[in-house]
Motif scaffolding. Structure first.
Motif, PDB file in Angstrom:
ATOM      1  N   ILE A 155       0.872  -1.179   0.000  1.00  0.00           N
ATOM      2  CA  ILE A 155       0.000   0.000   0.000  1.00  0.00           C
ATOM      3  C   ILE A 155       0.908   1.227   0.000  1.00  0.00           C
ATOM      4  O   ILE A 155       1.559   1.534   0.999  1.00  0.00           O
ATOM      5  CB  ILE A 155      -0.934   0.026   1.222  1.00  0.00           C
ATOM      6  CG1 ILE A 155      -1.803  -1.227   1.261  1.00  0.00           C
ATOM      7  CG2 ILE A 155      -1.803   1.279   1.187  1.00  0.00           C
ATOM      8  CD1 ILE A 155      -2.685  -1.323   2.502  1.00  0.00           C
ATOM      9  N   LEU A 156       0.971   1.902  -1.139  1.00  0.00           N
ATOM     10  CA  LEU A 156       1.795   3.103  -1.271  1.00  0.00           C
ATOM     11  C   LEU A 156       1.081   4.306  -0.651  1.00  0.00           C
ATOM     12  O   LEU A 156      -0.152   4.307  -0.535  1.00  0.00           O
ATOM     13  CB  LEU A 156       2.086   3.377  -2.748  1.00  0.00           C
ATOM     14  CG  LEU A 156       2.837   2.268  -3.505  1.00  0.00           C
ATOM     15  CD1 LEU A 156       2.896   2.613  -4.996  1.00  0.00           C
ATOM     16  CD2 LEU A 156       4.234   2.080  -2.933  1.00  0.00           C
ATOM     17  N   PRO A 157       1.825   5.336  -0.242  1.00  0.00           N
ATOM     18  CA  PRO A 157       1.191   6.517   0.347  1.00  0.00           C
ATOM     19  C   PRO A 157       0.072   7.093  -0.501  1.00  0.00           C
ATOM     20  O   PRO A 157      -0.992   7.454   0.018  1.00  0.00           O
ATOM     21  CB  PRO A 157       2.364   7.495   0.485  1.00  0.00           C
ATOM     22  CG  PRO A 157       3.559   6.616   0.654  1.00  0.00           C
ATOM     23  CD  PRO A 157       3.298   5.421  -0.221  1.00  0.00           C
ATOM     24  N   LYS A 158       0.263   7.148  -1.815  1.00  0.00           N
ATOM     25  CA  LYS A 158      -0.753   7.746  -2.680  1.00  0.00           C
ATOM     26  C   LYS A 158      -1.989   6.852  -2.827  1.00  0.00           C
ATOM     27  O   LYS A 158      -3.040   7.306  -3.270  1.00  0.00           O
ATOM     28  CB  LYS A 158      -0.165   8.054  -4.058  1.00  0.00           C
ATOM     29  CG  LYS A 158       0.306   6.828  -4.831  1.00  0.00           C
ATOM     30  CD  LYS A 158       0.927   7.246  -6.168  1.00  0.00           C
ATOM     31  CE  LYS A 158       1.403   6.029  -6.960  1.00  0.00           C
ATOM     32  NZ  LYS A 158       2.030   6.421  -8.247  1.00  0.00           N
ATOM     33  N   GLN A 159      -1.850   5.566  -2.455  1.00  0.00           N
ATOM     34  CA  GLN A 159      -2.972   4.635  -2.564  1.00  0.00           C
ATOM     35  C   GLN A 159      -3.770   4.520  -1.268  1.00  0.00           C
ATOM     36  O   GLN A 159      -4.888   3.995  -1.268  1.00  0.00           O
ATOM     37  CB  GLN A 159      -2.449   3.229  -2.921  1.00  0.00           C
ATOM     38  CG  GLN A 159      -1.713   3.151  -4.253  1.00  0.00           C
ATOM     39  CD  GLN A 159      -1.009   1.812  -4.422  1.00  0.00           C
ATOM     40  OE1 GLN A 159      -0.582   1.195  -3.442  1.00  0.00           O
ATOM     41  NE2 GLN A 159      -0.890   1.365  -5.672  1.00  0.00           N
ATOM     42  N   ALA A 160      -3.194   4.977  -0.175  1.00  0.00           N
ATOM     43  CA  ALA A 160      -3.749   4.693   1.153  1.00  0.00           C
ATOM     44  C   ALA A 160      -5.172   5.222   1.327  1.00  0.00           C
ATOM     45  O   ALA A 160      -6.056   4.510   1.814  1.00  0.00           O
ATOM     46  CB  ALA A 160      -2.830   5.266   2.234  1.00  0.00           C
ATOM     47  N   GLU A 161      -5.418   6.456   0.938  1.00  0.00           N
ATOM     48  CA  GLU A 161      -6.727   7.056   1.181  1.00  0.00           C
ATOM     49  C   GLU A 161      -7.846   6.282   0.479  1.00  0.00           C
ATOM     50  O   GLU A 161      -8.850   5.911   1.110  1.00  0.00           O
ATOM     51  CB  GLU A 161      -6.734   8.522   0.723  1.00  0.00           C
ATOM     52  CG  GLU A 161      -8.046   9.216   1.020  1.00  0.00           C
ATOM     53  CD  GLU A 161      -8.007  10.693   0.642  1.00  0.00           C
ATOM     54  OE1 GLU A 161      -9.031  11.378   0.823  1.00  0.00           O
ATOM     55  OE2 GLU A 161      -6.953  11.168   0.164  1.00  0.00           O
ATOM     56  N   ALA A 162      -7.666   6.004  -0.800  1.00  0.00           N
ATOM     57  CA  ALA A 162      -8.691   5.288  -1.555  1.00  0.00           C
ATOM     58  C   ALA A 162      -8.853   3.863  -1.034  1.00  0.00           C
ATOM     59  O   ALA A 162      -9.974   3.344  -0.942  1.00  0.00           O
ATOM     60  CB  ALA A 162      -8.331   5.272  -3.038  1.00  0.00           C
ATOM     61  N   PHE A 163      -7.737   3.234  -0.690  1.00  0.00           N
ATOM     62  CA  PHE A 163      -7.792   1.870  -0.176  1.00  0.00           C
ATOM     63  C   PHE A 163      -8.590   1.806   1.127  1.00  0.00           C
ATOM     64  O   PHE A 163      -9.454   0.943   1.304  1.00  0.00           O
ATOM     65  CB  PHE A 163      -6.372   1.344   0.058  1.00  0.00           C
ATOM     66  CG  PHE A 163      -6.317   0.017   0.748  1.00  0.00           C
ATOM     67  CD1 PHE A 163      -6.467  -1.170   0.049  1.00  0.00           C
ATOM     68  CD2 PHE A 163      -6.122  -0.049   2.135  1.00  0.00           C
ATOM     69  CE1 PHE A 163      -6.432  -2.402   0.698  1.00  0.00           C
ATOM     70  CE2 PHE A 163      -6.082  -1.275   2.790  1.00  0.00           C
ATOM     71  CZ  PHE A 163      -6.236  -2.449   2.067  1.00  0.00           C
ATOM     72  N   LEU A 164      -8.300   2.730   2.042  1.00  0.00           N
ATOM     73  CA  LEU A 164      -8.949   2.715   3.354  1.00  0.00           C
ATOM     74  C   LEU A 164     -10.433   3.058   3.261  1.00  0.00           C
ATOM     75  O   LEU A 164     -11.244   2.536   4.027  1.00  0.00           O
ATOM     76  CB  LEU A 164      -8.240   3.683   4.299  1.00  0.00           C
ATOM     77  CG  LEU A 164      -6.838   3.234   4.743  1.00  0.00           C
ATOM     78  CD1 LEU A 164      -6.113   4.378   5.454  1.00  0.00           C
ATOM     79  CD2 LEU A 164      -6.921   2.014   5.643  1.00  0.00           C
ATOM     80  N   GLU A 165     -10.797   3.915   2.348  1.00  0.00           N
ATOM     81  CA  GLU A 165     -12.211   4.277   2.208  1.00  0.00           C
ATOM     82  C   GLU A 165     -13.053   3.080   1.775  1.00  0.00           C
ATOM     83  O   GLU A 165     -14.209   2.943   2.180  1.00  0.00           O
ATOM     84  CB  GLU A 165     -12.363   5.433   1.213  1.00  0.00           C
ATOM     85  CG  GLU A 165     -11.899   6.768   1.770  1.00  0.00           C
ATOM     86  CD  GLU A 165     -12.189   7.929   0.835  1.00  0.00           C
ATOM     87  OE1 GLU A 165     -12.665   7.671  -0.298  1.00  0.00           O
ATOM     88  OE2 GLU A 165     -11.937   9.085   1.215  1.00  0.00           O
ATOM     89  N   LYS A 166     -12.478   2.184   0.979  1.00  0.00           N
ATOM     90  CA  LYS A 166     -13.217   1.019   0.489  1.00  0.00           C
ATOM     91  C   LYS A 166     -13.156  -0.163   1.453  1.00  0.00           C
ATOM     92  O   LYS A 166     -13.941  -1.107   1.335  1.00  0.00           O
ATOM     93  CB  LYS A 166     -12.662   0.584  -0.871  1.00  0.00           C
ATOM     94  CG  LYS A 166     -12.882   1.601  -1.984  1.00  0.00           C
ATOM     95  CD  LYS A 166     -12.221   1.126  -3.270  1.00  0.00           C
ATOM     96  CE  LYS A 166     -12.363   2.161  -4.379  1.00  0.00           C
ATOM     97  NZ  LYS A 166     -11.654   1.735  -5.623  1.00  0.00           N
ATOM     98  N   LEU A 167     -12.241  -0.128   2.403  1.00  0.00           N
ATOM     99  CA  LEU A 167     -12.006  -1.273   3.287  1.00  0.00           C
ATOM    100  C   LEU A 167     -13.182  -1.497   4.237  1.00  0.00           C
ATOM    101  O   LEU A 167     -13.602  -0.578   4.945  1.00  0.00           O
ATOM    102  CB  LEU A 167     -10.727  -1.046   4.091  1.00  0.00           C
ATOM    103  CG  LEU A 167     -10.178  -2.248   4.866  1.00  0.00           C
ATOM    104  CD1 LEU A 167      -9.685  -3.325   3.898  1.00  0.00           C
ATOM    105  CD2 LEU A 167      -9.035  -1.806   5.788  1.00  0.00           C
ATOM    106  N   PRO A 168     -13.767  -2.720   4.262  1.00  0.00           N
ATOM    107  CA  PRO A 168     -14.839  -3.020   5.218  1.00  0.00           C
ATOM    108  C   PRO A 168     -14.362  -2.775   6.644  1.00  0.00           C
ATOM    109  O   PRO A 168     -13.202  -3.058   6.971  1.00  0.00           O
ATOM    110  CB  PRO A 168     -15.128  -4.503   4.981  1.00  0.00           C
ATOM    111  CG  PRO A 168     -14.667  -4.762   3.587  1.00  0.00           C
ATOM    112  CD  PRO A 168     -13.469  -3.872   3.391  1.00  0.00           C
ATOM    113  N   ILE A 169     -15.224  -2.281   7.487  1.00  0.00           N
ATOM    114  CA  ILE A 169     -14.816  -1.850   8.818  1.00  0.00           C
ATOM    115  C   ILE A 169     -14.238  -2.989   9.638  1.00  0.00           C
ATOM    116  O   ILE A 169     -13.327  -2.800  10.447  1.00  0.00           O
ATOM    117  CB  ILE A 169     -15.998  -1.160   9.558  1.00  0.00           C
ATOM    118  CG1 ILE A 169     -15.462  -0.219  10.624  1.00  0.00           C
ATOM    119  CG2 ILE A 169     -16.983  -2.164  10.106  1.00  0.00           C
ATOM    120  CD1 ILE A 169     -14.671   0.945  10.097  1.00  0.00           C
TER     121      ILE A 169
END
Length: 350
Positions: A155-169
């Motif tokens: 998970i690269l820094p630029k990918q983190a925000e989008a990745f975390l928003e989609k991640l099931p809680i």
């Protein structure tokens, strides 16, 4: 490590390869400590009762845990880690954080280092490992589950925000089942939903964990890899095949556990001022009783304290488990120069 305990059993006993295996528990009782991937296909999971696991997978093979063997292999794997960095923070026998920002092999790529470590573990130990790579511990841990078994993810820094928003809680490291259900009750089903709530609201709703939740969904996790984590306790316990009734059964069972604790004390050289007796009853309720000494007690005084704690108050139900633990350890004082430990407030620590 991938299904570590079960994989070790399959490696040491080729007859188990490709078969559903549960380490710990049995057909009647006990708890599964680990399940092979073949068993997981039937819904068998760690911490599941052996009885339920057997119902889910009638062909399940139960094997007794061999923790000394698991420790032996864990230390061999850890030695491989130290070839790359001294910043190794074990989470358990089968998992650790590594900081490879600066490393002994002068490789600027954490991804390539992870590949090399996994290859060496396979060749030198005979087991598969998975890895997660990112710029902080939370994201690295989350990434380590993405391509299991025998894979890795970055998970690269630029990918983190989008990745975390989609991640099931429920996939967020540090958010257990209970907290996940509480969040879903108020409409938080993924990272994007969590991000809509203010720090003030999350703190009010979830206490001190609110700040942790507020930060991690934004990719913020400032805890450093701590190679000098200080042991807080030393213990031994046993879950019995049949519930124990009466002093004539309790005392021998406790003395057997005490002998195991004594062996661990002798091996580690650790001393503790607080002796704790843990009791789990038939209905799964857990009670603890403790006694603290001014000086570090010798083994005989620990044994006497265990008996005193047992007789302190009459036990109300048949006993399913006994445990004996030491805390207020001498190593806490010896390691105090390492400074204050930064801990992650996890709901279900490993």
């Amino acid at each position: 490590m991938d299904a570590f305990y079960a994989s070790v059993e399959q490696m040491d006993n080729p007859d188990l390869i490709g078969k559903p295996v549960a380490v710990g528990g049995n057909l009647e009782r006990g708890v599964v400590a680990a399940a092979s991937y073949e068993a997981r296909k039937f819904g068998v999971r760690s911490a599941m009762s052996g009885k339920i696991a057997a119902l889910k997978c009638p062909q399940l093979i139960f094997v007794k845990p061999r923790f000394e063997r698991y420790k032996e292999l864990s230390y061999r794997i850890r030695d491989i880690f130290y070839d790359y960095t001294d910043l190794v923070e074990p989470l358990s026998l089968d998992e650790a954080f590594l900081d490879v920002t600066e490393n002994k092999v002068n490789n600027p790529s954490a991804t390539l280092i992870a590949q090399e470590i996994r290859k060496r573990i396979r060749e030198e130990v005979g087991l598969n490992a998975s890895a997660g790579i990112s710029y902080n511990k939370f994201l690295a841990k989350t990434a380590s589950d993405i391509n299991k078994p025998n894979g890795q993810a970055v998970i690269l820094p630029k990918q983190a925000e989008a990745f975390l928003e989609k991640l099931p809680i429920e996939k967020f490291f540090g958010i257990g089942k209970v907290t996940a259900e509480k969040m879903k009750e108020i409409g938080i089903h993924n990272g994007y939903d969590l991000k809509q709530y203010s720090l003030q609201y999350l703190t009010k709703r979830f206490g001190k964990s609110g700040l942790h939740f507020y930060n991690i969904v934004r990719g913020i996790h400032l805890s450093e890899v701590q190679p000098n984590r200080v042991r807080k306790s030393l213990s031994a316990e046993n879950t019995f095949e049949k519930d124990l009734m009466g002093r004539e059964q309790w005392i021998p069972a406790l003395m057997e556990i005490f002998e195991e604790l004594k062996r661990r004390i002798e091996k580690s050289g650790i001393k503790g001022r607080t002796v704790t007796l843990k009791i789990k009853y038939r209905d799964f309720t857990i009670h603890t009783r403790s006694k603290t000494f001014e000086q570090y007690p010798e083994e005989e005084k620990i044994r006497q304290a265990v008996i005193e704690l047992l007789e302190q108050e009459e036990l109300s139900l048949p006993v399913r488990l006994f445990g004996i633990g030491l805390s207020n350890l001498n190593i806490e004082i010896e390691h105090s120069h390492f400074g204050k430990q930064l801990w992650i407030d996890f709901e279900n620590p490993k």
